[in-house]
Design a protein around this motif. Structure first.
Motif, short mmCIF file in Angstrom:
data_model
loop_
_atom_site.label_atom_id
_atom_site.label_comp_id
_atom_site.label_asym_id
_atom_site.label_seq_id
_atom_site.Cartn_x
_atom_site.Cartn_y
_atom_site.Cartn_z
N ARG A 16 0.83 -1.21 0.00
CA ARG A 16 0.00 0.00 0.00
C ARG A 16 0.87 1.26 0.00
O ARG A 16 0.61 2.21 -0.74
CB ARG A 16 -0.93 -0.02 1.21
CG ARG A 16 -1.88 1.15 1.27
CD ARG A 16 -2.79 1.01 2.49
NE ARG A 16 -3.61 2.18 2.67
CZ ARG A 16 -4.83 2.32 2.21
NH1 ARG A 16 -5.39 1.34 1.53
NH2 ARG A 16 -5.51 3.42 2.43
N LYS A 17 1.92 1.27 0.84
CA LYS A 17 2.81 2.45 0.90
C LYS A 17 3.47 2.70 -0.44
O LYS A 17 3.55 3.85 -0.90
CB LYS A 17 3.89 2.27 1.98
CG LYS A 17 3.39 2.50 3.37
CD LYS A 17 4.51 2.68 4.38
CE LYS A 17 5.46 1.54 4.48
NZ LYS A 17 6.43 1.67 5.57
N ARG A 28 2.45 1.73 -3.44
CA ARG A 28 1.43 2.16 -4.43
C ARG A 28 1.12 3.64 -4.25
O ARG A 28 1.11 4.40 -5.21
CB ARG A 28 0.15 1.32 -4.26
CG ARG A 28 -1.00 1.81 -5.14
CD ARG A 28 -2.25 1.00 -4.96
NE ARG A 28 -2.83 1.02 -3.64
CZ ARG A 28 -3.59 2.01 -3.16
NH1 ARG A 28 -3.84 3.08 -3.88
NH2 ARG A 28 -4.11 1.93 -1.94
N LYS A 29 0.89 4.04 -3.01
CA LYS A 29 0.55 5.44 -2.74
C LYS A 29 1.73 6.37 -3.04
O LYS A 29 1.53 7.48 -3.51
CB LYS A 29 0.09 5.61 -1.30
CG LYS A 29 -1.29 5.03 -1.08
CD LYS A 29 -1.78 5.31 0.32
CE LYS A 29 -3.24 4.99 0.42
NZ LYS A 29 -4.05 6.12 0.73
N ALA A 30 2.95 5.91 -2.78
CA ALA A 30 4.13 6.72 -3.06
C ALA A 30 4.26 7.00 -4.56
O ALA A 30 4.84 8.01 -4.96
CB ALA A 30 5.40 6.04 -2.55
N HIS A 31 3.69 6.13 -5.38
CA HIS A 31 3.72 6.31 -6.83
C HIS A 31 2.42 6.93 -7.35
O HIS A 31 2.16 6.93 -8.55
CB HIS A 31 4.01 4.98 -7.52
CG HIS A 31 5.43 4.57 -7.39
ND1 HIS A 31 5.94 3.93 -6.27
CD2 HIS A 31 6.48 4.73 -8.23
CE1 HIS A 31 7.22 3.72 -6.44
NE2 HIS A 31 7.58 4.18 -7.62
N ASN A 32 1.62 7.43 -6.42
CA ASN A 32 0.36 8.11 -6.75
C ASN A 32 -0.55 7.29 -7.65
O ASN A 32 -1.12 7.81 -8.62
CB ASN A 32 0.64 9.48 -7.39
CG ASN A 32 1.38 10.40 -6.46
OD1 ASN A 32 1.02 10.54 -5.29
ND2 ASN A 32 2.45 11.01 -6.95
N THR A 44 -3.91 4.64 -7.92
CA THR A 44 -5.09 4.09 -7.27
C THR A 44 -4.94 2.58 -7.26
O THR A 44 -4.09 2.01 -7.96
CB THR A 44 -6.38 4.46 -8.05
OG1 THR A 44 -6.32 3.83 -9.34
CG2 THR A 44 -6.54 5.96 -8.19
N GLN A 45 -5.79 1.91 -6.49
CA GLN A 45 -5.75 0.45 -6.50
C GLN A 45 -6.04 -0.07 -7.90
O GLN A 45 -5.39 -1.01 -8.36
CB GLN A 45 -6.77 -0.11 -5.51
CG GLN A 45 -6.33 -0.02 -4.08
CD GLN A 45 -7.33 -0.65 -3.14
OE1 GLN A 45 -8.52 -0.68 -3.39
NE2 GLN A 45 -6.83 -1.15 -2.02
N GLU A 62 -3.34 -5.89 0.23
CA GLU A 62 -3.09 -4.69 1.03
C GLU A 62 -3.64 -4.79 2.45
O GLU A 62 -3.13 -4.15 3.36
CB GLU A 62 -3.65 -3.44 0.34
CG GLU A 62 -2.83 -3.02 -0.86
CD GLU A 62 -3.22 -1.66 -1.41
OE1 GLU A 62 -4.19 -1.06 -0.94
OE2 GLU A 62 -2.53 -1.20 -2.35
#
Length: 79
Positions: free
Chosen positions: A10-11, A13-17, A19-20, A38
């Motif tokens: 999850r971290k 994925r979010k660091a690369h901006n 969405t799921q 996740e």
């Protein structure tokens, strides 16, 4: 004890901006599978982890164990 990769997935994925939905598509897995990974409801195998790392242009080692916080540069020096 089994490894729990959900928080790191999850971290990253979010660091690369992403969405799921975007990350699942790039990783060639279903969005439902990504959600389960996740939340640690299911654990991905090494092939799936490798696909996720490749989707982010990262080595598997860096994907699993690096801190996704971006480095801040000031006048050419890391802070």
């Amino acid at each position: 004890m089994e490894a729990q990769y959900g928080k790191q997935i999850r971290k990253m994925r979010k660091a690369h901006n992403l969405t799921q939905e975007e990350f699942a598509k790039k990783s060639n897995i279903s969005m439902m599978s990504l959600r389960r990974y996740e939340t640690n409801e299911r654990q991905p195998n090494m092939q799936i982890l490798s696909q996720m790392a490749t989707a982010l242009n990262m080595s598997l080692q860096k994907f699993l164990w690096s801190d996704p916080k971006p480095e801040i540069l000031t006048f050419g020096h890391k802070i």
